[in-house]
Design a protein around this motif. Sequence first.
Motif, mmCIF file in Angstrom:
data_model
loop_
_atom_site.group_PDB
_atom_site.id
_atom_site.type_symbol
_atom_site.label_atom_id
_atom_site.label_comp_id
_atom_site.label_asym_id
_atom_site.label_seq_id
_atom_site.Cartn_x
_atom_site.Cartn_y
_atom_site.Cartn_z
ATOM 1 N N ARG A 167 0.847 -1.204 0.000
ATOM 2 C CA ARG A 167 0.000 0.000 0.000
ATOM 3 C C ARG A 167 0.878 1.249 0.000
ATOM 4 N N PHE A 168 0.338 2.317 -0.566
ATOM 5 C CA PHE A 168 1.088 3.563 -0.691
ATOM 6 C C PHE A 168 0.182 4.745 -0.359
ATOM 7 N N VAL A 169 0.632 5.581 0.577
ATOM 8 C CA VAL A 169 -0.075 6.818 0.920
ATOM 9 C C VAL A 169 0.763 7.991 0.421
ATOM 10 N N ASN A 170 0.194 8.792 -0.454
ATOM 11 C CA ASN A 170 0.880 9.932 -1.062
ATOM 12 C C ASN A 170 0.250 11.221 -0.527
ATOM 13 N N ILE A 171 0.995 11.939 0.327
ATOM 14 C CA ILE A 171 0.456 13.128 0.987
ATOM 15 C C ILE A 171 1.020 14.386 0.346
ATOM 16 N N VAL A 191 -3.611 2.506 -3.315
ATOM 17 C CA VAL A 191 -3.062 3.857 -3.223
ATOM 18 C C VAL A 191 -4.080 4.807 -2.593
ATOM 19 N N LEU A 192 -3.586 5.637 -1.671
ATOM 20 C CA LEU A 192 -4.382 6.714 -1.091
ATOM 21 C C LEU A 192 -3.642 8.022 -1.313
ATOM 22 N N ALA A 193 -4.305 9.002 -1.917
ATOM 23 C CA ALA A 193 -3.735 10.334 -2.120
ATOM 24 C C ALA A 193 -4.471 11.327 -1.220
#
Length: 255
Positions: A167-171, A191-193
């Motif tokens: 999983r990848f969180v892009n803030i 993915v969560l942006a």
Amino acid sequence: MTKKTHRRWPRVVGWTAGVLSAMAIGGTVWWQSQLNAIRHLTVRQTDIATVFIPGYNSNSWTFSPMIQRFDRYGIATDAMTINVSANGHLAITRRAALNQRNPLINIIFADARNPEKQTTQLHRIMTKLYTDYGVHQINLVGHSMGGFLATRYITQPPTAQQPAVVRFVNIASGGARADSDLADFPKNIAVLAIGGNIWGTRSDWQVPLASVQHFAKTIPQAKLITITGSPLTAYHSALHQNPQVDRDIAQFLFH
């Protein structure tokens, strides 16, 4: 100093002290109310490590407070800090096991203004986590330029001795300089942006919301969350200090 001015001075001091005291109390009450977002949050505990990658000109305070909040409320475990010197030396402090209770790994770059150097250092870190600590799967959380570094790692397939991303969180990040850099983004990575929108300006005052939205639109499986509010909650660097963002990240990573 006249007698009249002398008599007025203690009143000014007292009034100023009263205002500062009221502001301090109000700030404490407000912060405690913000923490309600995670204070009683229940999540699934896994053995997948989450690696935090800070942004341009960052320091230990980028993700340390978020990690400490996760640890304090039993959401995840503050397991490891990796300090990377300017010449690439890794000083690793391990505080907990990396195979249980949502272990968290905080990366701190001494030279946080050189993405090319950091890209190389990040790959070295990943190899070390795999070979020396048995970390074969990871989640990534990147803020600002850290989102670019994470995307580079994801789109450059890891070697046989580097962890695979789950999983990848892009803030607060567009994630890449061009759409072509996202062409090889794996479809199996969730993915969560997260983007900031201060007072309806459609910006976190550093990164336009449209940039984050474009990243989320380019990655078919990406989910977008917009944090709308004041600079206290939606400013570029305030996003990783916002307990509401903590909650969104925790529910995404550890659901």
